[in-house]
Design a protein around this motif. Structure first.
Motif, PDB file in Angstrom:
ATOM      1  N   TRP A  99       0.823  -1.207   0.000  1.00 30.97           N
ATOM      2  CA  TRP A  99       0.000   0.000   0.000  1.00 30.97           C
ATOM      3  C   TRP A  99       0.862   1.265   0.000  1.00 30.97           C
ATOM      4  O   TRP A  99       0.393   2.339   0.351  1.00 30.97           O
ATOM      5  CB  TRP A  99      -0.978  -0.026   1.167  1.00 30.97           C
ATOM      6  N   LEU A 100       2.114   1.132  -0.417  1.00 28.52           N
ATOM      7  CA  LEU A 100       3.022   2.266  -0.541  1.00 28.52           C
ATOM      8  C   LEU A 100       3.524   2.341  -1.970  1.00 28.52           C
ATOM      9  O   LEU A 100       4.011   1.341  -2.528  1.00 28.52           O
ATOM     10  CB  LEU A 100       4.194   2.125   0.426  1.00 28.52           C
ATOM     11  N   GLY A 101       3.378   3.511  -2.585  1.00 30.78           N
ATOM     12  CA  GLY A 101       3.867   3.721  -3.942  1.00 30.78           C
ATOM     13  C   GLY A 101       4.450   5.107  -4.081  1.00 30.78           C
ATOM     14  O   GLY A 101       4.823   5.755  -3.098  1.00 30.78           O
ATOM     15  N   VAL A 102       4.529   5.578  -5.311  1.00 34.02           N
ATOM     16  CA  VAL A 102       5.153   6.865  -5.618  1.00 34.02           C
ATOM     17  C   VAL A 102       4.134   7.804  -6.246  1.00 34.02           C
ATOM     18  O   VAL A 102       3.365   7.411  -7.123  1.00 34.02           O
ATOM     19  CB  VAL A 102       6.343   6.687  -6.589  1.00 34.02           C
ATOM     20  N   ILE A 103       4.125   9.041  -5.770  1.00 35.78           N
ATOM     21  CA  ILE A 103       3.450  10.122  -6.494  1.00 35.78           C
ATOM     22  C   ILE A 103       4.510  10.698  -7.418  1.00 35.78           C
ATOM     23  O   ILE A 103       5.444  11.369  -6.975  1.00 35.78           O
ATOM     24  CB  ILE A 103       2.924  11.211  -5.543  1.00 35.78           C
ATOM     25  N   LEU A 104       4.393  10.418  -8.692  1.00 32.85           N
ATOM     26  CA  LEU A 104       5.450  10.780  -9.630  1.00 32.85           C
ATOM     27  C   LEU A 104       5.309  12.239 -10.041  1.00 32.85           C
ATOM     28  O   LEU A 104       4.388  12.614 -10.762  1.00 32.85           O
ATOM     29  CB  LEU A 104       5.413   9.861 -10.855  1.00 32.85           C
ATOM     30  N   ASP A 105       6.227  13.057  -9.561  1.00 35.38           N
ATOM     31  CA  ASP A 105       6.261  14.488  -9.862  1.00 35.38           C
ATOM     32  C   ASP A 105       7.169  14.697 -11.064  1.00 35.38           C
ATOM     33  O   ASP A 105       8.388  14.554 -10.965  1.00 35.38           O
ATOM     34  CB  ASP A 105       6.788  15.235  -8.635  1.00 35.38           C
ATOM     35  N   THR A 106       6.566  15.018 -12.207  1.00 38.91           N
ATOM     36  CA  THR A 106       7.348  15.134 -13.442  1.00 38.91           C
ATOM     37  C   THR A 106       8.250  16.357 -13.465  1.00 38.91           C
ATOM     38  O   THR A 106       9.089  16.475 -14.351  1.00 38.91           O
ATOM     39  CB  THR A 106       6.421  15.192 -14.675  1.00 38.91           C
ATOM     40  N   GLY A 107       8.105  17.256 -12.492  1.00 38.90           N
ATOM     41  CA  GLY A 107       8.936  18.458 -12.472  1.00 38.90           C
ATOM     42  C   GLY A 107      10.141  18.356 -11.568  1.00 38.90           C
ATOM     43  O   GLY A 107      10.893  19.323 -11.418  1.00 38.90           O
TER      44      GLY A 107
END
Length: 317
Positions: free
Chosen positions: A223-231
């Motif tokens: 239940w842990l992943g990444v919020i992928l911030d493209t900047g």
């Protein structure tokens, strides 16, 4: 420790490997494995959302500097008018933050979103799990737990957390250890409430794909992943985006891959192609930022960027 969730495992084992190779990311020997029988059956599905931080100025000091001239309820109206599929209501803008809003407010927000045909793609808070102060970290774990409960009440499937800023003189390996423990605790709590915990690459403790993936693997929770911030993969953005995509549970799509003050626009066709090739299915919230020394009208900036994004979705996806 639990295993990676099925979507991340699916992406890693199938189309995700092809994306990494195309992006120039070298996998270690033995990393490739047989794809499951379901691999490739579902095409990518990209859903639009607006991160409320796009209206940060309007919801804090206002365009004239005399106080807020928008609320989260106003942002809901804007999202509906612009035909977004969802909204990502950042926690900072709820009444009383860092305290959670009342159940009545959460219910009203959820009902208005429903009436406007909007989904709630996630929410997020401020925290710092990189600090050496164990008391502060413990307080932020409790903060995350309270907001996980709030996310569950309003139907947000994901909550966004930060890693935090490394302090001078503190060993990185020590930080990885206690940060992974804190994030694991949050993920356990998130699982109990049906809310995925996502850690954002915020150009703080984690600045590139290798650091981000190392952290996720240390946590090792479904239940842990990444919020992928493209900047915020600024040294090698597109290969890093491709590398982290198998662990990604949500996005912050920025106008530039090099920070808010850069004039270099993101190559949206290239970005969307990475998602399509990997079969990503989920939200792609945009977040427009205000460059230093400027005060643009975000009611103009946001639709302009969203038009570019939708055109890229249509061309590539």
């Amino acid at each position: 420790m639990t295993t990676q969730p099925s979507r991340r495992r699916f992406l890693t084992q199938s189309a995700g490997l092809a994306v990494l190779a195309a992006a120039g990311v070298t996998l270690p020997a033995g990393a490739a494995r047989a794809a499951p029988a379901s691999a490739g059956r579902l095409p990518a599905k990209l859903k639009t959302s607006l991160n409320a931080f796009s209206f940060n100025t309007a919801m804090t000091r206002g365009r004239d500097g005399n106080g807020p001239d928008m609320t989260l309820m106003d942002v809901l109206d804007f999202c509906a008018q612009q035909d977004f599929e969802a909204i990502d209501p950042t926690g900072y803008y709820f009444p009383g933050y860092p305290h959670v809003p009342t159940d009545a407010y959460l219910a009203d927000f959820k009902r208005k979103a429903f009436d406007l045909g909007l989904e709630i793609s996630g929410t997020g808070i401020r925290n710092n799990f990189a600090t050496a102060d164990a008391t502060k970290r413990a307080a932020d774990v409790e903060l995350a737990k309270r907001w996980i409960e709030a996310a569950a009440k309003m139907g947000a499937p994901v909550i966004r957390l930060f890693a935090g800023q490394q302090e001078a003189g503190v060993n990185r390996e020590d930080i990885y250890g206690w940060m992974a423990e804190d994030l694991h605790t949050c993920a356990e709590f998130g699982q109990q409430h049906g809310v995925v915990v996502g850690v954002q690459n915020h150009n703080d403790f984690v600045k590139n794909a290798a650091q981000t993936i190392k952290l996720v693997k240390r946590v090792d929770h479904a239940w842990l992943g990444v919020i992928l911030d493209t900047g915020n993969f600024r040294d090698n953005p597109y290969p890093d985006i491709a590398a982290v995509l198998p662990y990604t549970v949500n996005f912050q799509l920025k106008e530039s891959p090099y920070g808010k003050d850069s004039d270099v626009l993101i190559d949206l066709d290239r970005f969307v192609q990475i998602l399509v090739d990997a079969g990503y299915r989920g939200y792609v919230p945009i977040e427009t930022l205000t460059p230093e020394g400027t005060n643009p009208d975000m009611r103009v900036v946001i639709p302009r960027f969203m038009t570019r994004v939708r055109r890229a979705f249509a061309r590539v996806g």
